[in-house]
Design a protein around this motif. Structure first.
Motif, PDB file in Angstrom:
ATOM      1  N   ALA A   1       4.838  -0.921  -8.249  1.00 38.71           N
ATOM      2  CA  ALA A   1       3.737   0.027  -8.057  1.00 38.71           C
ATOM      3  C   ALA A   1       3.456   0.235  -6.573  1.00 38.71           C
ATOM      4  O   ALA A   1       3.249   1.366  -6.125  1.00 38.71           O
ATOM      5  CB  ALA A   1       2.484  -0.469  -8.773  1.00 38.71           C
ATOM      6  N   GLU A   2       3.469  -0.845  -5.809  1.00 39.49           N
ATOM      7  CA  GLU A   2       3.216  -0.743  -4.361  1.00 39.49           C
ATOM      8  C   GLU A   2       4.340   0.062  -3.686  1.00 39.49           C
ATOM      9  O   GLU A   2       4.064   0.911  -2.834  1.00 39.49           O
ATOM     10  CB  GLU A   2       3.112  -2.146  -3.750  1.00 39.49           C
TER      11      GLU A   2
ATOM     12  N   ASN B   1      -4.915   2.612   8.742  1.00 38.17           N
ATOM     13  CA  ASN B   1      -5.868   1.949   7.856  1.00 38.17           C
ATOM     14  C   ASN B   1      -6.089   2.776   6.586  1.00 38.17           C
ATOM     15  O   ASN B   1      -6.111   2.248   5.475  1.00 38.17           O
ATOM     16  CB  ASN B   1      -7.190   1.712   8.597  1.00 38.17           C
ATOM     17  N   LYS B   2      -6.253   4.077   6.772  1.00 33.90           N
ATOM     18  CA  LYS B   2      -6.458   4.979   5.631  1.00 33.90           C
ATOM     19  C   LYS B   2      -5.191   5.047   4.772  1.00 33.90           C
ATOM     20  O   LYS B   2      -5.278   5.108   3.539  1.00 33.90           O
ATOM     21  CB  LYS B   2      -6.846   6.374   6.152  1.00 33.90           C
ATOM     22  N   ILE B   3      -4.036   5.010   5.427  1.00 31.32           N
ATOM     23  CA  ILE B   3      -2.762   5.015   4.684  1.00 31.32           C
ATOM     24  C   ILE B   3      -2.687   3.796   3.775  1.00 31.32           C
ATOM     25  O   ILE B   3      -2.386   3.904   2.580  1.00 31.32           O
ATOM     26  CB  ILE B   3      -1.560   5.063   5.651  1.00 31.32           C
ATOM     27  N   GLU B   4      -2.964   2.600   4.328  1.00 34.21           N
ATOM     28  CA  GLU B   4      -2.908   1.360   3.532  1.00 34.21           C
ATOM     29  C   GLU B   4      -3.919   1.393   2.395  1.00 34.21           C
ATOM     30  O   GLU B   4      -3.611   0.969   1.274  1.00 34.21           O
ATOM     31  CB  GLU B   4      -3.121   0.136   4.422  1.00 34.21           C
ATOM     32  N   HIS B   5      -5.103   1.894   2.665  1.00 34.17           N
ATOM     33  CA  HIS B   5      -6.132   2.014   1.624  1.00 34.17           C
ATOM     34  C   HIS B   5      -5.653   2.967   0.523  1.00 34.17           C
ATOM     35  O   HIS B   5      -5.813   2.674  -0.676  1.00 34.17           O
ATOM     36  CB  HIS B   5      -7.455   2.506   2.237  1.00 34.17           C
ATOM     37  N   SER B   6      -5.055   4.073   0.906  1.00 35.32           N
ATOM     38  CA  SER B   6      -4.540   5.049  -0.066  1.00 35.32           C
ATOM     39  C   SER B   6      -3.414   4.449  -0.899  1.00 35.32           C
ATOM     40  O   SER B   6      -3.332   4.680  -2.110  1.00 35.32           O
ATOM     41  CB  SER B   6      -4.037   6.302   0.646  1.00 35.32           C
ATOM     42  N   ILE B   7      -2.554   3.673  -0.249  1.00 36.44           N
ATOM     43  CA  ILE B   7      -1.450   3.020  -0.970  1.00 36.44           C
ATOM     44  C   ILE B   7      -2.006   2.050  -2.009  1.00 36.44           C
ATOM     45  O   ILE B   7      -1.570   2.045  -3.167  1.00 36.44           O
ATOM     46  CB  ILE B   7      -0.500   2.296   0.019  1.00 36.44           C
ATOM     47  N   ASN B   8      -2.984   1.242  -1.609  1.00 36.23           N
ATOM     48  CA  ASN B   8      -3.594   0.282  -2.548  1.00 36.23           C
ATOM     49  C   ASN B   8      -4.252   0.994  -3.724  1.00 36.23           C
ATOM     50  O   ASN B   8      -4.085   0.584  -4.874  1.00 36.23           O
ATOM     51  CB  ASN B   8      -4.613  -0.612  -1.832  1.00 36.23           C
TER      52      ASN B   8
ATOM     53  N   ILE C   1      -1.382   3.512 -10.522  1.00 39.81           N
ATOM     54  CA  ILE C   1      -0.053   3.469 -11.161  1.00 39.81           C
ATOM     55  C   ILE C   1       0.023   2.297 -12.131  1.00 39.81           C
ATOM     56  O   ILE C   1       0.511   2.441 -13.259  1.00 39.81           O
ATOM     57  CB  ILE C   1       1.060   3.381 -10.090  1.00 39.81           C
ATOM     58  N   LYS C   2      -0.466   1.132 -11.718  1.00 40.97           N
ATOM     59  CA  LYS C   2      -0.447  -0.051 -12.595  1.00 40.97           C
ATOM     60  C   LYS C   2      -1.312   0.177 -13.828  1.00 40.97           C
ATOM     61  O   LYS C   2      -0.925  -0.178 -14.941  1.00 40.97           O
ATOM     62  CB  LYS C   2      -0.936  -1.288 -11.840  1.00 40.97           C
ATOM     63  N   ARG C   3      -2.478   0.765 -13.618  1.00 40.26           N
ATOM     64  CA  ARG C   3      -3.404   1.018 -14.725  1.00 40.26           C
ATOM     65  C   ARG C   3      -2.769   1.956 -15.755  1.00 40.26           C
ATOM     66  O   ARG C   3      -2.878   1.741 -16.950  1.00 40.26           O
ATOM     67  CB  ARG C   3      -4.700   1.619 -14.168  1.00 40.26           C
ATOM     68  N   GLU C   4      -2.086   2.980 -15.257  1.00 49.30           N
ATOM     69  CA  GLU C   4      -1.477   3.986 -16.136  1.00 49.30           C
ATOM     70  C   GLU C   4      -0.101   3.563 -16.639  1.00 49.30           C
ATOM     71  O   GLU C   4       0.404   4.138 -17.597  1.00 49.30           O
ATOM     72  CB  GLU C   4      -1.340   5.315 -15.391  1.00 49.30           C
TER      73      GLU C   4
END
Length: 153
Positions: free
Chosen positions: A105-106, A130-137, A143-146
């Motif tokens: 997922a990551e 920082n925003k990129i890493e937050h968006s990735i998380n 993705i994991k949830r779905e």
């Protein structure tokens, strides 16, 4: 001779002990059928009798196992003849299924976010690291949830 046989049995028990915790088990070079048969001091003829096969057929079974060309059903039959349980399975290389899903997922989320950010940079709208890493998380969690099928592409 008895000490040698005892040593072989101890060595085989050590290899089989790895199954208890589903750890890494190294398949013997000549395969399990040959290793167990010879450790038990059983001839191919004797094993063949238990399976209603010739000793030549047992040799073929051992060769096919060693080269990965044997069927699961044949291994089950041999296990039954040896009064042993045949075990077959898969173990995630990263410890658990959950770890496998997290990594996939990551990786997928990183690919999507970085591709999107690249397009935004071309339009002079890129975002901070920082925003990129937050968006990735966030995307990875979604993705994991779905459990998206694209996780496995």
């Amino acid at each position: 001779m008895r000490n040698k046989k005892k040593l072989l049995i101890e060595q085989l028990d050590q290899k089989l002990a790895h199954f208890k915790d589903a750890g890494m088990v190294l398949v013997p070079q000549k395969g399990w059928v040959n290793t167990i048969r010879t450790t038990l001091n059983m001839t191919r003829h004797q094993l063949g009798t238990k399976l209603d096969l010739t000793k030549g057929a047992i040799q073929k079974i051992e060769e096919r196992e060693a080269t990965g060309q044997i069927t699961i059903n044949k291994l089950k039959d041999v296990g039954n003849a040896l009064n042993m349980k045949f075990i077959y399975g898969f173990i995630p290389t990263d410890g658990t299924i959950e770890n496998l899903i997290n990594l996939k997922a990551e990786k997928l989320a990183r690919k999507i976010v970085l591709r999107t950010n690249q397009n935004m940079k071309l339009e002079d709208q890129g975002i901070s690291e920082n925003k990129i890493e937050h968006s990735i998380n966030d995307l990875a969690n979604e993705i994991k949830r779905e459990m998206r099928k694209s996780l496995w592409d």
